[in-house]
Design a protein around this motif. Structure first.
Motif, PDB file in Angstrom:
ATOM      1  N   ARG A 204      -3.215   1.714   4.794  1.00 31.94           N
ATOM      2  CA  ARG A 204      -4.489   1.651   4.099  1.00 31.94           C
ATOM      3  C   ARG A 204      -4.353   1.794   2.581  1.00 31.94           C
ATOM      4  NH1 ARG A 204      -7.926  -1.019   6.152  1.00 31.94           N
ATOM      5  NH2 ARG A 204      -9.412  -0.095   4.706  1.00 31.94           N
TER       6      ARG A 204
ATOM      7  N   ARG B 234      -3.339   1.890  -1.391  1.00 27.82           N
ATOM      8  CA  ARG B 234      -2.882   0.859  -2.340  1.00 27.82           C
ATOM      9  C   ARG B 234      -2.147   1.469  -3.533  1.00 27.82           C
ATOM     10  NH1 ARG B 234      -3.100  -3.980  -0.824  1.00 27.82           N
ATOM     11  NH2 ARG B 234      -4.422  -4.134   0.985  1.00 27.82           N
ATOM     12  N   HIS B 235      -2.235   2.786  -3.659  1.00 27.82           N
ATOM     13  CA  HIS B 235      -1.568   3.417  -4.803  1.00 27.82           C
ATOM     14  C   HIS B 235      -0.095   3.605  -4.461  1.00 27.82           C
ATOM     15  CE1 HIS B 235      -0.867   6.864  -7.683  1.00 27.82           C
ATOM     16  NE2 HIS B 235      -1.272   5.871  -8.432  1.00 27.82           N
ATOM     17  N   LEU B 236       0.792   2.941  -5.229  1.00 27.64           N
ATOM     18  CA  LEU B 236       2.186   2.817  -4.790  1.00 27.64           C
ATOM     19  C   LEU B 236       2.944   4.137  -4.844  1.00 27.64           C
ATOM     20  CD1 LEU B 236       3.165  -0.646  -6.229  1.00 27.64           C
ATOM     21  CD2 LEU B 236       2.741  -0.018  -3.892  1.00 27.64           C
TER      22      LEU B 236
ATOM     23  N   GLU C  88      -0.266  -0.071  -8.882  1.00 23.28           N
ATOM     24  CA  GLU C  88      -1.311  -0.395  -7.900  1.00 23.28           C
ATOM     25  C   GLU C  88      -0.926  -1.688  -7.189  1.00 23.28           C
ATOM     26  OE1 GLU C  88      -5.052   1.153  -6.503  1.00 23.28           O
ATOM     27  OE2 GLU C  88      -3.686   1.908  -8.025  1.00 23.28           O
ATOM     28  N   GLU C  89      -1.009  -1.663  -5.848  1.00 23.61           N
ATOM     29  CA  GLU C  89      -0.652  -2.855  -5.090  1.00 23.61           C
ATOM     30  C   GLU C  89      -1.752  -3.896  -5.257  1.00 23.61           C
ATOM     31  OE1 GLU C  89      -0.064  -2.036  -1.001  1.00 23.61           O
ATOM     32  OE2 GLU C  89       0.283  -4.125  -0.473  1.00 23.61           O
TER      33      GLU C  89
ATOM     34  N   ARG D 254      -4.281  -6.951  -4.375  1.00 20.16           N
ATOM     35  CA  ARG D 254      -4.993  -7.340  -3.152  1.00 20.16           C
ATOM     36  C   ARG D 254      -4.365  -8.597  -2.579  1.00 20.16           C
ATOM     37  NH1 ARG D 254      -8.388  -3.944  -0.816  1.00 20.16           N
ATOM     38  NH2 ARG D 254      -8.784  -2.330  -2.341  1.00 20.16           N
TER      39      ARG D 254
END
Lengths: 140, 176
Positions: free
Chosen positions: B19, B21-23, B75-76, B78
């Protein structure tokens, strides 16, 4: 993290024991858990820990690039050399029984050098990859 | 019992990993996942593998991923498409693996075929090394370990070939 006093003191206290533990895992691998691969990684982790706290340049003075690159290849050569030694002493490739007049001692000797080769290569590879990643993007 | 708890924790970690997205969180979570895996292996009495998992999975690879993260955005992005095809592929692979695993003999079953093939010879232990794992790795299967060491060396050489800076030969710096 260079100026964090707590980290520096804890690091200075811990790193010798990490390196000592790596050597223990290496040389006690015949009797307890462990062996060349684990020892190499733990030794590299100790150096990486040092580099994280005291900076990459200091770590590079402890284990310079040429030494790490030599370790990378010499471990495989040591391993392959043990195999060749078996050939020259009249056995098969990687046959440890002929390495000593007493076959059981020959096994111990063979395993010792083979594990040393694995540890040296693994430690060299881990450190080299870390050095290459960590030194990128610094000068840009 | 303890293994079940750990496996549930690992499943939770994976769900959060998917879930988020913060790498940075992703890297830390995968380190936690590796530590849980190492504990599972410890509970299964595979101390050698547990040690490797803790040192490589949780230790060095976390540091390497953090080093890589330092070079890119935190940040990954989208995804451009809905992930239906990868989802179908991974779920069907998992279903196949679970189906295959149901045909395996019970854990620690002494009558399992694997314990009747070469294991009796390993257990005679003509090398006189008390740790059978070391004896198997370094002596009985020395060729395999030579191959593995060569693979590790090749990986290192590949990283050097890819990441080494092609700098002009200017004097005074040691970055060859």
């Amino acid at each position: 993290m260079k100026h964090d006093l707590v980290l520096r003191v804890i690091g200075k206290l811990l790193i010798p024991y990490i390196l000592l533990f790596a050597l223990y895992v290496q040389f006690h691998g015949d009797f307890g858990p462990g062996g060349g691969f684990q020892a190499g990684v733990i030794f590299a982790a100790g150096i990486v820990f040092y580099a994280l706290i005291f900076g990459l340049e200091n770590a590079r003075q402890v284990l310079p690039d040429w030494l790490v690159e030599t370790m990378l290849s010499s471990g495989v050569l040591i391993y392959a050399g043990v195999g060749l030694a078996g050939l020259f002493l009249g056995g098969n490739y990687l046959d440890y029984f002929v390495l000593d007049p007493n076959p059981v001692h020959g096994q111990h000797r063979g395993i010792f050098w083979v594990e040393a080769g694995v540890a040296i290569t693994v430690c060299g590879v881990m450190l080299k990859i870390f050095y290459m990643f960590a030194s990128r993007g610094r000068s840009e | 019992m303890i293994i079940d708890i750990l496996l549930v924790l690992m499943a939770f970690t994976v769900l959060i990993l998917v879930r988020i997205r913060h790498l940075f969180t992703v890297v830390v979570l995968s380190g936690i996942y590796s530590f849980l895996m190492a504990t599972v292996l410890l509970a299964l009495d595979a101390v050698d593998v547990a040690m490797t998992e803790a040192a490589v999975g949780a230790g060095v690879s976390t540091v390497l991923l953090l080093g890589a993260l330092h070079l890119c955005k935190s940040e990954e992005a989208r995804p451009a498409h809905k992930p239906w095809i990868p989802l179908v592929v991974s779920v069907s692979t998992a279903a196949l693996l679970i189906y295959g695993a149901m045909g395996l003999p019970d854990f620690a079953d002494p009558d399992a075929p694997i314990h009747h093939h070469v294991v009796p010879r390993y257990m005679q232990n003509e090398t006189d090394v008390p740790n059978v794992v070391t004896a198997v790795l370094a002596s009985f299967r020395g060729y395999d370990t030579l191959g593995e060491t060569t693979v590790v060396f090749t990986a290192g050489a590949g990283v050097i070939a890819l990441l080494r800076r092609r700098r002009k030969p200017d004097l005074g710096t040691d970055g060859k």
